[in-house]
Motif scaffolding. Structure first.
Motif, short mmCIF file in Angstrom:
data_model
loop_
_atom_site.label_atom_id
_atom_site.label_comp_id
_atom_site.label_asym_id
_atom_site.label_seq_id
_atom_site.Cartn_x
_atom_site.Cartn_y
_atom_site.Cartn_z
N ALA A 1 -13.03 6.08 -5.39
CA ALA A 1 -14.08 5.26 -5.22
C ALA A 1 -15.14 5.74 -5.83
O ALA A 1 -15.52 7.00 -5.73
N THR A 2 -16.07 4.99 -6.70
CA THR A 2 -17.22 5.69 -7.44
C THR A 2 -18.58 4.78 -7.05
O THR A 2 -19.56 5.22 -7.41
N ARG B 1 -16.81 2.04 8.19
CA ARG B 1 -16.90 2.14 6.60
C ARG B 1 -18.04 3.32 6.35
O ARG B 1 -18.85 3.58 7.33
N THR C 1 -20.64 12.01 -2.73
CA THR C 1 -19.73 12.31 -4.14
C THR C 1 -19.44 13.47 -4.63
O THR C 1 -20.44 14.53 -4.28
N THR D 1 -9.99 2.26 2.00
CA THR D 1 -9.82 1.15 0.75
C THR D 1 -11.09 1.32 0.27
O THR D 1 -11.99 1.37 0.88
N ASP D 2 -11.21 0.75 -1.14
CA ASP D 2 -12.51 0.73 -1.83
C ASP D 2 -12.91 -0.91 -1.27
O ASP D 2 -12.37 -1.68 -0.62
N ASP D 3 -14.20 -1.18 -2.15
CA ASP D 3 -14.54 -2.80 -1.92
C ASP D 3 -13.53 -3.79 -2.35
O ASP D 3 -13.68 -4.99 -1.88
N CYS E 1 -7.52 4.03 -1.49
CA CYS E 1 -8.02 5.27 -2.37
C CYS E 1 -7.35 6.49 -1.58
O CYS E 1 -7.05 7.61 -2.15
N VAL F 1 -20.30 5.17 -0.65
CA VAL F 1 -19.72 6.30 -1.65
C VAL F 1 -21.23 7.10 -1.90
O VAL F 1 -20.87 8.25 -2.08
N TRP G 1 -18.59 0.94 -1.02
CA TRP G 1 -18.31 1.51 0.39
C TRP G 1 -16.78 1.73 0.26
O TRP G 1 -16.27 0.84 -0.43
N VAL G 2 -16.37 2.56 1.03
CA VAL G 2 -15.03 2.64 1.66
C VAL G 2 -14.83 2.37 2.91
O VAL G 2 -15.66 2.51 3.83
N TYR H 1 -13.50 11.62 2.40
CA TYR H 1 -12.34 10.74 3.05
C TYR H 1 -11.84 11.36 4.39
O TYR H 1 -11.64 10.69 5.30
#
Length: 115
Positions: free
Chosen positions: A69-70, A16, A23, A95-97, A102, A19, A73-74, A34
């Motif tokens: 994701a904003t 993981r 950003t 994937t996001d939380d 994503c 985010v 965690w991813v 990513y």
């Protein structure tokens, strides 16, 4: 980048990444972040599969971002698509939380003798 390994075995690897700190200026997780997560998982797993005296080196990576994701965690889940004597191919789903996909990445690694 803040990547944390969660699981790692012969079949898959999971990590993981936060985010926050990764950003774009508009607040979305950067596409390159990513890729960092995906390439880290795929390359580490390919090297694990390569075995003693051999190394895996990346030769191709592909990423398709389907969500943004904003916050939070991813999580990247890396699975083997092909594990041959000279090539490995892995798919990494990020994937996001909320479990929303994503990004989907594919990495190919060449396995060669370590020198």
């Amino acid at each position: 980048m803040g990547v944390e390994i969660i699981e790692f075995d012969r079949e898959h690897a999971v990590a993981r990444m936060p985010v926050e700190g990764n950003t774009q200026p508009i607040g979305l997780l950067h596409g390159g972040a990513y890729c960092v997560l995906g390439e880290s998982l795929g390359s580490m797993h390919a090297n694990y599969l390569a075995g003693e005296g051999r190394v895996a080196v990346g030769v191709d990576i592909n990423a398709t971002h389907t969500g943004s994701a904003t916050s939070g965690w991813v999580t990247g889940t890396c699975r083997v698509i092909h594990a041959g004597r000279t090539l490995t191919v892995h798919e990494i789903v990020v994937t996001d939380d909320n479990g929303r996909r994503c990004s989907t990445l594919r990495i190919t690694n060449l396995i060669r003798d370590a020198k």
